[in-house]
Motif scaffolding. Structure first.
Motif, PDB file in Angstrom:
ATOM      1  N   LYS A   1      -4.821  -7.211   3.705  1.00 35.82           N
ATOM      2  CA  LYS A   1      -5.919  -6.240   3.520  1.00 35.82           C
ATOM      3  C   LYS A   1      -6.514  -5.878   4.877  1.00 35.82           C
ATOM      4  O   LYS A   1      -6.849  -4.724   5.133  1.00 35.82           O
TER       5      LYS A   1
ATOM      6  N   ALA B   1       3.488   0.797  -3.570  1.00 29.39           N
ATOM      7  CA  ALA B   1       2.148   0.351  -3.973  1.00 29.39           C
ATOM      8  C   ALA B   1       1.162   0.260  -2.800  1.00 29.39           C
ATOM      9  O   ALA B   1      -0.025   0.558  -2.960  1.00 29.39           O
ATOM     10  N   THR B   2       1.644  -0.147  -1.623  1.00 34.05           N
ATOM     11  CA  THR B   2       0.712  -0.321  -0.501  1.00 34.05           C
ATOM     12  C   THR B   2       0.078   1.019  -0.118  1.00 34.05           C
ATOM     13  O   THR B   2      -1.152   1.118   0.025  1.00 34.05           O
TER      14      THR B   2
ATOM     15  N   GLU C   1      -2.285   2.252  -2.977  1.00 30.39           N
ATOM     16  CA  GLU C   1      -3.591   1.575  -3.039  1.00 30.39           C
ATOM     17  C   GLU C   1      -4.437   1.869  -1.805  1.00 30.39           C
ATOM     18  O   GLU C   1      -5.649   2.063  -1.898  1.00 30.39           O
TER      19      GLU C   1
ATOM     20  N   LYS D   1      -7.267   4.079  -3.169  1.00 29.24           N
ATOM     21  CA  LYS D   1      -8.192   2.978  -3.532  1.00 29.24           C
ATOM     22  C   LYS D   1      -8.147   2.696  -5.030  1.00 29.24           C
ATOM     23  O   LYS D   1      -9.166   2.448  -5.666  1.00 29.24           O
ATOM     24  N   ILE D   2      -6.963   2.808  -5.586  1.00 27.07           N
ATOM     25  CA  ILE D   2      -6.780   2.507  -7.007  1.00 27.07           C
ATOM     26  C   ILE D   2      -5.995   1.209  -7.087  1.00 27.07           C
ATOM     27  O   ILE D   2      -4.939   1.094  -6.453  1.00 27.07           O
ATOM     28  N   LYS D   3      -6.526   0.240  -7.838  1.00 24.58           N
ATOM     29  CA  LYS D   3      -5.797  -1.021  -8.007  1.00 24.58           C
ATOM     30  C   LYS D   3      -5.184  -0.969  -9.400  1.00 24.58           C
ATOM     31  O   LYS D   3      -5.824  -1.283 -10.402  1.00 24.58           O
ATOM     32  N   SER D   4      -3.962  -0.475  -9.452  1.00 23.75           N
ATOM     33  CA  SER D   4      -3.308  -0.326 -10.756  1.00 23.75           C
ATOM     34  C   SER D   4      -1.808  -0.336 -10.533  1.00 23.75           C
ATOM     35  O   SER D   4      -1.346  -0.324  -9.395  1.00 23.75           O
TER      36      SER D   4
ATOM     37  N   ILE E   1       1.651   1.207 -10.035  1.00 21.03           N
ATOM     38  CA  ILE E   1       2.106   2.519  -9.546  1.00 21.03           C
ATOM     39  C   ILE E   1       2.888   3.249 -10.643  1.00 21.03           C
ATOM     40  O   ILE E   1       2.882   4.467 -10.705  1.00 21.03           O
TER      41      ILE E   1
END
Ligand code: URA
Length: 187
Positions: A94, A121-122, A125, A129-132, A134
Motif C-alpha cells: 500500500k 486489480a492493483t 484499486e 479506490k474500489i475494493k472489490s 475486478i
C-alpha cells in the motif's frame, strides 16, 4: 485533475523500491495516444529492457490489442502504477502504491488520454479506490476525473487461465478490447 491529488516531491526517488540497482521503468508507446494502459509494476524483463509490458504478460497484452485492431506503437501509451520492480515480483505494498501515485497522476496529466484501461486489480484499486473483485467491473466504462476508464483482467491471470471457451476470462477480455477499440475510434 482533482486539486487533492498530490504532485511528486523528490525527483531523486520514486519510492523505497527505486534503490540504485533498480531501474525506474516509466513508459512505452506514444505519449500523444488517446489510450493509456496502466499495469501494476515492472517484472524482470521490464526492468532489464526499461519498458513496461515487454515480458510474457506484455506479449499477450500486445496480441490482445492487435487482435482488436489497435496499433501498439501509435494508439497506446503503456505505464504502471509502481515504477520499480518489487522483489520476487510480489504485489506492491500500500505504501509503495501511495508513494508512486503522484508520478502516475503526473503521467496522466501530461499524456492526457481520453481512455484509460486499468490492467489488473492493483491498477483498478489504486485509481478507482474500489475494493472489490475486478471480475464485477471488467468490461464496464467508468467515469473518472472526466476520463473513460475500463478495468480488464491482467494478462498474467489470462496466462494462468488460457481457455478460449466463450464466457471464460480470455474470451471476455478479447471482447473488452474490441469495446475499447470501438471507443477510441469514436472519440
Ligand atoms: N505486469 C505489469 O503489470 N506491468 C508490467 O509492466 C509487466 C507485467
Amino acid at each position: 485533475m482533482n486539486k487533492n491529488i498530490p504532485s511528486p516531491k523528490d525527483v531523486s526517488k520514486v519510492c523505497d523500491l527505486s534503490k540504485p540497482i533498480n531501474k525506474i521503468v516509466v513508459s512505452r508507446g506514444n505519449p500523444l495516444a488517446k489510450l493509456m494502459i496502466i499495469g501494476e509494476a515492472p517484472g524482470a524483463k521490464e526492468e532489464e529492457i526499461g519498458e513496461p509490458f515487454v515480458g510474457r504478460s506484455g506479449k499477450l497484452l500486445d496480441k490482445l490489442l492487435q487482435n482488436a485492431g489497435i496499433d501498439i506503437n501509435e494508439d497506446v501509451y503503456f505505464c504502471n502504477v509502481v515504477k520499480c520492480r518489487p522483489p520476487q515480483n510480489r504485489r506492491p505494498t500500500k505504501i509503495e502504491i501511495q508513494e508512486n501515485l503522484p508520478w502516475l497522476y503526473q503521467q496522466i496529466k501530461l499524456v492526457n488520454p481520453r481512455v484509460i484501461v486499468l490492467v489488473g486489480a492493483t491498477a483498478f484499486e489504486a485509481i478507482l479506490k474500489i475494493k472489490s473483485r475486478i471480475s464485477l467491473f471488467r468490461g464496464k466504462w467508468i467515469d473518472w476525473e472526466g476520463k473513460l476508464v475500463m478495468p480488464v483482467f491482467h494478462p498474467s491471470f489470462l496466462l494462468r487461465n488460457p481457455s478460449k471457451e466463450e464466457g471464460k476470462p480470455m474470451s471476455l477480455t478479447k471482447s473488452d478490447f474490441l469495446k475499447i477499440k470501438e471507443k477510441i475510434d469514436f472519440l
